[in-house]
Design an enzyme around this catalytic site. Structure first.
Site, short mmCIF file in Angstrom:
data_model
loop_
_atom_site.label_atom_id
_atom_site.label_comp_id
_atom_site.label_asym_id
_atom_site.label_seq_id
_atom_site.Cartn_x
_atom_site.Cartn_y
_atom_site.Cartn_z
CB SER A 155 -0.90 -0.01 1.09
OG SER A 155 -1.95 0.85 0.95
CG ASP A 171 -7.36 -2.86 -3.06
OD1 ASP A 171 -7.97 -1.81 -3.10
OD2 ASP A 171 -6.34 -3.14 -2.58
CG HIS A 208 -5.96 -2.39 0.41
ND1 HIS A 208 -5.20 -2.06 -0.40
CD2 HIS A 208 -5.56 -1.66 1.63
CE1 HIS A 208 -4.26 -1.14 -0.02
NE2 HIS A 208 -4.34 -1.11 0.96
#
Length: 261
Positions: A122, A207, A235
């Site tokens: 991320s 995601d 995610h």
């Protein structure tokens, strides 16, 4: 009673090292736990070292649902307006200090392997890609010996566009946002700043922000040096054996391709 002192021998000290950067609203210990299955598949080939971001933050919602007791939580970049503003040069210095600190700490443990790769999730993946791009620019302008790092590849799990500028003095013609800005909105490309150091991108197909991850892959990384792993997840870091095996395979391939020791 017989007492025995059992010394635990770390058999990864000589292995090539991968520096790992956690997501925003997380921390190094959480990311190490999230990567446990990947580490298990590669522990005889690489040493994974987990860095701690410099800035405190609230926990990211997905982190809070599982790791609420694992704080304090930290971030590399601003993503909320209530995150304190900071000068770009101060943010860069704080980030670089964190990375150098964890490297020195690992050296002090007796580790000797070369730093061959970056792995991030991320916000940490955005940071990894940006660090690789800074290295690329420095190598082009100053030469490989004066770039400050010599990572051979990056592993970008759920990393979103755009890159951020980590050396404004060198990025004079760049359109990249600086490291102090909030950059989570959709970036309107195409970009002239293209990363050519080899990368593997890992996208969860469920995601909600996979379009931003695709943008990093398609618009900021050169076609000849990028690889893609897609898996049926949201995610988070993959944990199922088959999903993790796909990522581990690509890391091995990148290491072979780039001559990582």
């Amino acid at each position: 009673m017989v007492q025995t002192n059992l010394e635990v021998v770390d058999d990864t000290l000589h292995l090539p090292r991968i520096l790992c950067l956690h997501g925003g609203g997380s921390n190094a210990a959480i990311f190490q736990a999230q990567c446990r299955r990947l580490i298990a598949q590669l522990r005889s080939e690489f040493r994974f070292v987990f860095a701690q971001a410099p800035f405190l933050s609230d926990a990211e919602p997905n982190v809070m649902s599982v790791y609420s007791q694992w704080g304090p939580f930290r971030r590399w970049l601003r993503w909320c307006p209530d995150h304190p503003e900071i000068r770009p040069e101060d943010a860069i210095r704080a980030i670089d200090d964190c990375l150098e600190d964890v490297k020195r700490q690992d050296d002090a443990k007796g580790a000797t392997g070369a730093w061959v790769g970056l792995l991030g999730f991320s916000q940490g993946a955005k940071m990894c890609a940006s660090l690789l791009y800074r290295q690329q620019i420095r190598q082009e302008l100053r030469g490989r010996s004066f770039a400050g790092s010599d990572y051979r590849f990056g592993v970008l799990l759920a990393g979103r566009a755009p890159l951020v500028s980590l050396d404004p003095d060198l990025d004079l013609n760049s359109s990249l946002p600086d490291v102090s800005q909030i950059t989570d909105a959709k970036y309107h490309g195409p970009s002239q700043d293209v990363l050519r150091i080899p990368t593997v991108h890992v996208h969860g197909m469920r995601d909600p922000h996979v379009d931003l991850h695709r943008q990093l892959f398609e618009e900021f990384c050169a076609p000849e040096s990028r690889r893609l792993v897609e898996w049926d997840g949201d995610h988070r870091v993959p944990l199922k054996y088959n999903d993790v095996s796909l990522v581990a395979y690509q890391i091995r391939e990148l290491a072979t391709q780039t001559g990582a020791p």
